[in-house]
Design a protein around this motif. Structure first.
Motif, PDB file in Angstrom:
ATOM      1  N   LYS A 165       0.842  -1.197   0.000  1.00  0.00           N
ATOM      2  CA  LYS A 165       0.000   0.000   0.000  1.00  0.00           C
ATOM      3  C   LYS A 165       0.882   1.254   0.000  1.00  0.00           C
ATOM      4  O   LYS A 165       0.645   2.203  -0.755  1.00  0.00           O
ATOM      5  N   PHE A 166       1.913   1.221   0.835  1.00  0.00           N
ATOM      6  CA  PHE A 166       2.824   2.365   0.886  1.00  0.00           C
ATOM      7  C   PHE A 166       3.511   2.572  -0.467  1.00  0.00           C
ATOM      8  O   PHE A 166       3.591   3.694  -0.988  1.00  0.00           O
ATOM      9  N   LEU A 167       3.993   1.465  -1.046  1.00  0.00           N
ATOM     10  CA  LEU A 167       4.708   1.583  -2.318  1.00  0.00           C
ATOM     11  C   LEU A 167       3.784   2.001  -3.460  1.00  0.00           C
ATOM     12  O   LEU A 167       4.206   2.713  -4.375  1.00  0.00           O
ATOM     13  N   GLN A 168       2.514   1.594  -3.396  1.00  0.00           N
ATOM     14  CA  GLN A 168       1.566   2.037  -4.419  1.00  0.00           C
ATOM     15  C   GLN A 168       1.379   3.561  -4.327  1.00  0.00           C
ATOM     16  O   GLN A 168       1.344   4.253  -5.356  1.00  0.00           O
ATOM     17  N   GLY A 169       1.297   4.062  -3.111  1.00  0.00           N
ATOM     18  CA  GLY A 169       1.190   5.513  -2.924  1.00  0.00           C
ATOM     19  C   GLY A 169       2.430   6.224  -3.438  1.00  0.00           C
ATOM     20  O   GLY A 169       2.334   7.291  -4.071  1.00  0.00           O
ATOM     21  N   TRP A 170       3.584   5.629  -3.191  1.00  0.00           N
ATOM     22  CA  TRP A 170       4.840   6.213  -3.684  1.00  0.00           C
ATOM     23  C   TRP A 170       4.834   6.232  -5.204  1.00  0.00           C
ATOM     24  O   TRP A 170       5.162   7.245  -5.832  1.00  0.00           O
ATOM     25  N   MET A 171       4.449   5.094  -5.805  1.00  0.00           N
ATOM     26  CA  MET A 171       4.433   4.998  -7.271  1.00  0.00           C
ATOM     27  C   MET A 171       3.448   6.000  -7.879  1.00  0.00           C
ATOM     28  O   MET A 171       3.751   6.646  -8.899  1.00  0.00           O
ATOM     29  N   ASP A 172       2.294   6.154  -7.275  1.00  0.00           N
ATOM     30  CA  ASP A 172       1.309   7.100  -7.806  1.00  0.00           C
ATOM     31  C   ASP A 172       1.859   8.531  -7.786  1.00  0.00           C
ATOM     32  O   ASP A 172       1.682   9.301  -8.738  1.00  0.00           O
ATOM     33  N   ALA A 173       2.545   8.878  -6.691  1.00  0.00           N
ATOM     34  CA  ALA A 173       3.155  10.215  -6.598  1.00  0.00           C
ATOM     35  C   ALA A 173       4.258  10.364  -7.641  1.00  0.00           C
ATOM     36  O   ALA A 173       4.388  11.419  -8.285  1.00  0.00           O
ATOM     37  N   TYR A 174       5.036   9.305  -7.829  1.00  0.00           N
ATOM     38  CA  TYR A 174       6.129   9.329  -8.807  1.00  0.00           C
ATOM     39  C   TYR A 174       5.584   9.530 -10.231  1.00  0.00           C
ATOM     40  O   TYR A 174       6.089  10.347 -11.002  1.00  0.00           O
ATOM     41  N   VAL A 175       4.533   8.797 -10.555  1.00  0.00           N
ATOM     42  CA  VAL A 175       3.929   8.898 -11.894  1.00  0.00           C
ATOM     43  C   VAL A 175       3.417  10.332 -12.120  1.00  0.00           C
ATOM     44  O   VAL A 175       3.634  10.924 -13.185  1.00  0.00           O
ATOM     45  N   GLY A 176       2.785  10.893 -11.105  1.00  0.00           N
ATOM     46  CA  GLY A 176       2.307  12.275 -11.215  1.00  0.00           C
ATOM     47  C   GLY A 176       3.469  13.240 -11.426  1.00  0.00           C
ATOM     48  O   GLY A 176       3.378  14.183 -12.229  1.00  0.00           O
ATOM     49  N   TRP A 177       4.566  12.990 -10.727  1.00  0.00           N
ATOM     50  CA  TRP A 177       5.768  13.833 -10.838  1.00  0.00           C
ATOM     51  C   TRP A 177       6.347  13.778 -12.261  1.00  0.00           C
ATOM     52  O   TRP A 177       6.680  14.808 -12.848  1.00  0.00           O
TER      53      TRP A 177
END
Ligand SMILES: Cc1cc2nc3c(=O)[nH]c(=O)nc-3n(C[C@H](O)[C@H](O)[C@H](O)COP(=O)(O)O)c2cc1C
Length: 184
Positions: A165-177
């Motif tokens: 769950k944490f890594l999915q949140g990280w990935m979503d932020a990364y994709v947005g970035w």
């Protein structure tokens, strides 16, 4: 539709690298329109400025790979409270000759895992410093300092439920970035 190409740079050459496993598990959390492509850094010569004018095929390949990407993902262990030499070597290679850096302006994410309690925090800070100089905009939040423990990965290579769950949140932020930093 063409995919957004992400150059994945893993700071470990070890066969059983937990950071390479992490990079693969992370890619599986990315969207369909992102392609995560691992960059080969293990066969690069040691950087020598004398060779700037006549780089080896490996160095040309490295620079071409970075140039063809729309984003960067660094997944690195911590070595003696910094980044591994192989990673710094690759960064130096692709940053030269002066004024012809391949890294310039590519949006990046920085993440890593180690057995230590601070989970590569020092290495990541060192890496951020280098990337700032190279004009690489690097995702600030969320930070991800991952402490590796038995059971971190499932048998299929995915990250266990606790971390996913944490890594999915990280990935979503990364994709947005990465998307935010695309031209036009
Ligand atoms: C030369 C060397 C230095 C290390 N220094 C650190 C360190 O400063 N901090 C840390 O948490 N782990 C350190 N470690 C342990 C690594 O985090 C551990 O070996 C990890 O599995 C390496 O990542 P990899 O599995 O992706 O190769 C070091 C390991 C080596 C080989």
């Amino acid at each position: 539709m063409s995919k957004t190409r992400i150059a994945v740079v893993v700071g470990s050459l070890r066969n059983e690298s937990i950071n390479r496993k992490l990079a693969i598990a992370l890619a599986a959390l990315g969207p369909q329109d992102f392609a995560f492509e691992h960059v080969e850094i293990g066969d690069l010569p040691l950087y020598n400025q004398d060779h700037d004018a006549n780089p080896s095929e490996q160095v040309k390949r490295l620079k071409a790979h970075i140039a063809a990407s729309q984003g960067l993902l660094f997944v690195t262990p911590e070595y003696n409270r910094s980044i591994p030499g192989v990673l710094k070597n690759a960064i130096d290679h692709a940053s030269r000759p002066y004024g012809q850096s391949a890294w310039n302006g590519k949006p990046a994410g920085v993440i890593g895992a180690s057995g230590g309690a601070i989970g590569t925090a020092m290495a990541q800070q060192h890496l951020r410093n280098v990337l700032a100089y190279l004009d690489v905009p690097t995702l600030g939040q969320p930070e991800a300092f991952l402490q590796y423990k038995e059971g971190f990965f499932e048998a299929d290579g995915s990250v266990g439920e606790g971390g996913r769950k944490f890594l999915q949140g990280w990935m979503d932020a990364y994709v947005g970035w990465v998307k935010r930093h695309q031209p036009g």
